[in-house]
Write a protein that holds these residues in place. Structure first.
Motif, PDB file in Angstrom:
ATOM      1  N   PHE A   6      -6.834  14.798   3.248  1.00  0.00           N
ATOM      2  CA  PHE A   6      -6.276  13.487   3.581  1.00  0.00           C
ATOM      3  C   PHE A   6      -6.101  13.339   5.084  1.00  0.00           C
ATOM      4  N   ASN A   7      -6.602  12.233   5.614  1.00  0.00           N
ATOM      5  CA  ASN A   7      -6.410  11.847   7.007  1.00  0.00           C
ATOM      6  C   ASN A   7      -5.987  10.385   7.004  1.00  0.00           C
ATOM      7  N   LEU A   8      -4.825  10.103   7.507  1.00  0.00           N
ATOM      8  CA  LEU A   8      -4.253   8.755   7.400  1.00  0.00           C
ATOM      9  C   LEU A   8      -5.160   7.695   8.019  1.00  0.00           C
ATOM     10  N   THR A   9      -5.731   7.992   9.179  1.00  0.00           N
ATOM     11  CA  THR A   9      -6.580   7.003   9.854  1.00  0.00           C
ATOM     12  C   THR A   9      -7.819   6.677   9.036  1.00  0.00           C
ATOM     13  N   ILE A  10      -8.493   7.713   8.556  1.00  0.00           N
ATOM     14  CA  ILE A  10      -9.698   7.500   7.749  1.00  0.00           C
ATOM     15  C   ILE A  10      -9.343   6.823   6.426  1.00  0.00           C
ATOM     16  N   PHE A  11      -8.189   7.179   5.869  1.00  0.00           N
ATOM     17  CA  PHE A  11      -7.704   6.542   4.646  1.00  0.00           C
ATOM     18  C   PHE A  11      -7.543   5.037   4.859  1.00  0.00           C
ATOM     19  N   VAL A  12      -6.895   4.663   5.959  1.00  0.00           N
ATOM     20  CA  VAL A  12      -6.675   3.236   6.263  1.00  0.00           C
ATOM     21  C   VAL A  12      -7.998   2.522   6.536  1.00  0.00           C
ATOM     22  N   LEU A  13      -8.890   3.167   7.297  1.00  0.00           N
ATOM     23  CA  LEU A  13     -10.206   2.574   7.569  1.00  0.00           C
ATOM     24  C   LEU A  13     -10.991   2.356   6.277  1.00  0.00           C
ATOM     25  N   GLY A  14     -10.877   3.303   5.356  1.00  0.00           N
ATOM     26  CA  GLY A  14     -11.554   3.165   4.069  1.00  0.00           C
ATOM     27  C   GLY A  14     -11.036   1.970   3.290  1.00  0.00           C
ATOM     28  N   LEU A  15      -9.729   1.788   3.284  1.00  0.00           N
ATOM     29  CA  LEU A  15      -9.144   0.645   2.584  1.00  0.00           C
ATOM     30  C   LEU A  15      -9.542  -0.672   3.256  1.00  0.00           C
ATOM     31  N   ILE A  16      -9.543  -0.693   4.586  1.00  0.00           N
ATOM     32  CA  ILE A  16      -9.923  -1.914   5.310  1.00  0.00           C
ATOM     33  C   ILE A  16     -11.367  -2.291   5.003  1.00  0.00           C
ATOM     34  N   ALA A  17     -12.272  -1.313   5.055  1.00  0.00           N
ATOM     35  CA  ALA A  17     -13.687  -1.582   4.786  1.00  0.00           C
ATOM     36  C   ALA A  17     -13.886  -2.070   3.359  1.00  0.00           C
ATOM     37  N   SER A  18     -13.208  -1.443   2.413  1.00  0.00           N
ATOM     38  CA  SER A  18     -13.348  -1.833   1.008  1.00  0.00           C
ATOM     39  C   SER A  18     -12.815  -3.235   0.775  1.00  0.00           C
ATOM     40  N   LEU A  19     -11.645  -3.539   1.347  1.00  0.00           N
ATOM     41  CA  LEU A  19     -11.040  -4.859   1.161  1.00  0.00           C
ATOM     42  C   LEU A  19     -11.832  -5.950   1.870  1.00  0.00           C
TER      43      LEU A  19
END
Length: 282
Positions: free
Chosen positions: A117-130
């Motif tokens: 888990f990496n918070l930044t990559i996690f957030v980027l993944g959610l942004i791209a998906s949304l």
């Protein structure tokens, strides 16, 4: 990262090939599913002696045997549900629902794999998906029928399977795991649908073979990416696939594409680029 990019592009190309085969060429599911899975297994098992291995000490542990069985059952269920939807829905409608998959996968991976888990990559993944989900969602997409609900269920099952696959990759090489998976799926679908050889012979075998080849490439490279990059980063890169699908559906299938999709595509590209830079710095 190359494996994840190849997987994303191959997945997009495979979706378009499958849509042409099922809708344009009107191949029945009872022919399509078993024949494609036979091709998937054949294309995979050819390379297994060279690139495959299994750590039998851990693979035969009760918990891993249970996970392997669960993977096969879940894969059977979501494949049937997804192909039924693809045959009856337009490519963009089908893809809109599938785009909820990365969100579910990222959330599950963050829950089960704390070590990657990496918070930044996690957030980027959610942004791209949304971003792509919002860009492609129209009012009529909220009028869900039975097929749409079934596809949502397929998405959830697909995401759960991704988590199981990541765990099994500690015992299997990616190509061995996929050969194991496709063998049992091909066997099940062949005996379940019992396609007649005369009907199979009349089908566009070159399209079915192409679907199998592209599908095997997409899934095997995804497995390799899961093992090397982790589920979250691989899923982020997989959000590039809808961009290819939208271009293909517009160019090949003559389905409409809107400017906001282009804007969402840019957001996804930026998210992937930033995540790649951050990952290389870790």
């Amino acid at each position: 990262m190359v494996a994840a990019l190849i997987s994303a592009v191959a997945a997009a190309g495979g979706l378009i090939v499958d849509k042409i085969t099922l809708s344009r060429r009107s191949v029945e599911l009872k022919i399509f599913i078993p024949v494609v899975f036979v091709f998937l297994f054949v294309f995979t098992v050819v390379f297994t002696p060279l690139y495959g291995f299994v750590d039998w000490r851990t693979a035969l542990l009760p918990n891993n045997l249970f996970l392997a069985l669960l993977m096969i059952v879940i894969a059977i269920a979501w494949n049937v549900l997804a192909y039924q939807s693809l045959q009856r829905e337009s490519v963009h409608q089908h893809e809109v629902i599938l785009m909820t998959g990365p969100i579910v996968t990222i959330l599950l991976a963050a829950l089960f794999f704390q070590e990657e888990f990496n918070l930044t990559i996690f957030v980027l993944g959610l942004i791209a998906s949304l971003a792509m989900l919002i860009a492609r969602t129209e009012k009529h997409h909220f009028k869900l029928d039975k097929i749409a609900y079934n596809l949502f269920l397929a998405v959830i099952l697909m995401s759960i399977e991704n988590v199981i696959i990541r765990e099994l990759l500690y015992s299997y090489s990616p190509i061995s795991l996929y050969a194991f998976r496709t063998f049992f799926l091909a066997l099940f679908f062949w005996f379940y649908y019992r396609p007649k050889l005369s009907e199979v012979g009349k089908s566009p075998l070159w399209l079915l073979g192409l679907s199998g080849a592209v599908g095997a490439l997409s899934m095997i490279t995804r497995f390799y990416a899961f093992g090397s990059l982790g589920v979250i980063f691989t899923t982020l890169i997989s959000t590039l696939a809808p961009i290819v699908v939208f271009i293909g559906s517009w160019e090949i299938l003559h389905e409409r594409i809107r400017p906001r999709v282009i804007a969402a595509s840019l957001i996804i590209l930026i998210c992937v680029a930033v995540a790649t830079v951050l990952t290389n710095q870790l």
